[in-house]
Design a protein around this motif. Structure first.
Motif, mmCIF file in Angstrom:
data_model
loop_
_atom_site.group_PDB
_atom_site.id
_atom_site.type_symbol
_atom_site.label_atom_id
_atom_site.label_comp_id
_atom_site.label_asym_id
_atom_site.label_seq_id
_atom_site.Cartn_x
_atom_site.Cartn_y
_atom_site.Cartn_z
ATOM 1 N N GLN A 1 3.203 -0.131 -7.888
ATOM 2 C CA GLN A 1 3.397 -0.004 -6.582
ATOM 3 C C GLN A 1 3.795 1.589 -6.488
ATOM 4 O O GLN A 1 4.829 1.410 -5.925
ATOM 5 C CB GLN A 1 3.304 -0.906 -5.854
ATOM 6 C CG GLN A 1 2.888 -2.160 -6.311
ATOM 7 C CD GLN A 1 3.659 -3.494 -4.903
ATOM 8 O OE1 GLN A 1 3.877 -3.734 -3.854
ATOM 9 N NE2 GLN A 1 3.760 -4.563 -5.757
ATOM 10 N N CYS B 1 8.937 10.426 -11.378
ATOM 11 C CA CYS B 1 8.382 9.771 -12.022
ATOM 12 C C CYS B 1 6.599 10.783 -12.180
ATOM 13 O O CYS B 1 6.194 11.394 -11.461
ATOM 14 C CB CYS B 1 7.939 8.817 -11.259
ATOM 15 S SG CYS B 1 6.785 8.229 -12.604
ATOM 16 N N GLN C 1 -0.375 6.634 -14.462
ATOM 17 C CA GLN C 1 -0.136 5.161 -14.550
ATOM 18 C C GLN C 1 -0.405 4.433 -15.668
ATOM 19 O O GLN C 1 -0.034 3.904 -16.177
ATOM 20 C CB GLN C 1 0.340 4.645 -13.377
ATOM 21 C CG GLN C 1 1.573 5.906 -12.373
ATOM 22 C CD GLN C 1 0.696 6.400 -11.654
ATOM 23 O OE1 GLN C 1 -0.946 6.860 -12.505
ATOM 24 N NE2 GLN C 1 0.962 6.858 -10.006
#
Ligand code: SF4
Length: 366
Positions: A203, A213, A221
Motif C-alpha cells: 500500500q 522509495c 514493487q
C-alpha cells in the motif's frame, strides 16, 4: 549502497519512527524491555504469525517467568507449552540456551554480540533484535519483512535468500539506524513490511517512505524482492494408528531424541515405503516394533504436514485394536499405554493433535 546521504537517512528515520509511534500494534512483548521476554517472543515469531504467537507467549511466560525457571524446567514441560506452535527445535534450543545462560552468564542475558551468537538457536537476526530492543545497541535486525522493504526502497535485485545478499542488507540496515532509537527503528521496519510493504499489493499510498522509495518511483514493487528458486520439498508417506488394548487404553510412543520432532509423542507408526496397502504397512510396523498383532479398523484420515524441507503425507487409522494375547510392551522402551484423557499430559506434534481432535469429534458424535 551504504554511503547514503545524511538527508536521506534522516528522512527515512523521521518518517518511519513517526509512523511507528502512531500506527504500531499493541503486543505483550512491546510493553517490556526485559531481554528474556523479548528473546522468547523473537524465537516464537520466527515463521509464525503474531496472532498465533500472542497466546503461546503469554502461557509460556506464565509457566517460565524467568530464564532460571526455563532452565530448571523438564524438557517435556517446555515442549508441552510449545505444542502446536511447530518447529520444535526452536523450543529445544531455547531451553538449552537458558541452561547455558544460567551456567555461563550468571543467569543474565549476554549483552555481547559474540556471546549471544554462541547460544543455540540465536542467529544474527535474533541477536540484533534482542540487543537493539532490550539494550538499545545500534545493531540491525533483518528478517524477511525488512529484506522486502529494503530491496524495494533501494531497488536491490540480488536474491534475498542468499547469505551474501543478506549480509549486504544487514550492513545497509545498520547504517540507517538512529543512535537514540535503535530498537524502535528495527521494529518499525519490520512492522512496515508486515502492514504496508506486504509481499503482494503493497500500500504505497499509505507508506511513510513513499518519497524515498525507488521501487515506488519506478513502479516495479511487484517484481521485488527477488528470490532464488529452492529445490522442491521431499515427500514422505507416513502411516499411524490409534491402537487400543483390551482395557481401552491407547498406545503412544516417543520419537527419538534427535532429528525431526525429537522427543515428542505420537501414535505408533512410521514411514510407508512399499507398494503395500497402508493398513498392511501399519500392521507390519507394529508387529516389528512391539511384537503386537493388531486389527486395523475404523476411519482412515488423510493429513498433510509441511516441514522446512519435507512434506509428510499422513494416513491415520482411528480405531485399531490388539488382537488376542495380552498387550504387554517390553520394558525400557519409549512406548506406553495411557488413558485417552491423559493424552493431554504429553506433547504431540500438530499432525497427531489433529488426529486426537478428529477422534474426539467422532467420540462426541457417538
Ligand atoms: S513505497 Fe511501497 S514499495 Fe516502497 S517501501 Fe513503501 S510500501 Fe514498500
Amino acid at each position: 549502497m551504504t554511503n547514503l546521504s545524511d538527508k536521506l537517512k534522516k528522512d527515512i528515520q523521521y518518517g518511519l519512527l513517526k509512523w511507528f509511534d502512531e500506527e504500531k500494534r499493541e503486543m505483550p512483548w512491546r510493553e517490556t524491555r526485559n531481554p528474556y521476554k523479548i528473546w522468547v517472543s523473537e524465537i516464537m515469531l520466527q515463521q509464525t504469525q503474531i496472532i498465533t504467537v500472542i497466546p503461546y507467549f503469554e502461557r509460556f511466560i506464565e509457566a517460565f517467568p524467568t530464564v532460571q525457571d526455563l532452565a530448571a524446567a523438564p524438557e517435556e514441560k517446555v515442549l508441552k507449552c510449545w505444542e502446536g506452535l511447530g518447529y520444535y527445535s526452536r523450543a529445544r534450543n531455547l531451553h538449552r540456551a537458558a541452561k547455558q545462560i544460567v551456567a555461563e552468564f550468571d543467569g543474565r542475558m549476554p549483552q555481547d554480540w559474540d556471546d549471544l551468537l554462541s547460544l543455540p538457536g540465536i542467529g544474527s537476526y535474533t541477536a540484533g533484535a534482542v540487543l537493539s530492543i532490550a539494550f538499545g545497541q545500534v545493531l540491525p535486525a533483518v528478517d524477511g519483512n525488512v529484506l522486502r522493504v529494503l530491496s524495494r526502497m533501494f531497488l536491490i535485485s540480488k536474491p534475498i535468500n542468499v547469505a551474501k545478499t543478506k549480509k549486504e542488507m544487514e550492513a545497509l540496515a545498520g547504517c540507517l539506524i538512529p543512535i537514540a532509537r535503535a530498537g524502535d527503528f528495527n521494529q518499525a521496519l519490520m512492522e512496515l513490511g508486515a502492514l504496508i510493504c506486504t509481499p503482494k499489493s503493497p500500500q504505497c499510498f499509505r507508506c511513510p517512505l513513499q518519497k524515498c522509495c525507488c521501487a515506488n518511483q519506478e513502479q516495479c514493487q511487484a517484481s521485488l524482492p527477488v528470490k532464488e528458486k529452492k529445490a522442491p520439498k521431499r515427500e514422505l508417506k507416513m502411516v499411524f494408528g490409534v491402537i487400543y488394548n483390551e482395557k481401552g487404553d491407547v498406545l503412544i510412543e516417543q520419537r527419538p531424541s534427535k532429528g525431526l520432532l525429537a522427543n515428542l509423542w505420537q501414535f505408533p507408526g512410521g514411514e510407508w515405503h512399499s507398494g503395500s496397502e497402508a493398513h498392511e504397512v501399519l500392521r507390519d510396523i507394529i508387529k516389528e516394533k512391539y511384537q503386537l498383532d493388531i486389527i486395523v479398523d475404523g476411519d482412515q484420515i488423510a493429513l498433510k504436514h509441511i516441514f522446512t524441507h519435507l512434506v509428510w503425507k499422513v494416513t491415520a487409522f482411528t480405531t485399531c485394536s490388539v488382537q488376542g494375547g495380552c498387550a504387554v510392551l517390553s520394558k525400557g522402551g519409549t512406548a506406553r499405554w495411557v488413558k485417552w484423557q491423559d493424552l493431554k499430559d504429553y506433547p504431540f506434534p500438530k499432525v497427531h493433535q489433529t488426529i486426537i481432535m478428529k477422534v474426539e469429534g467422532r467420540k462426541d458424535d457417538q
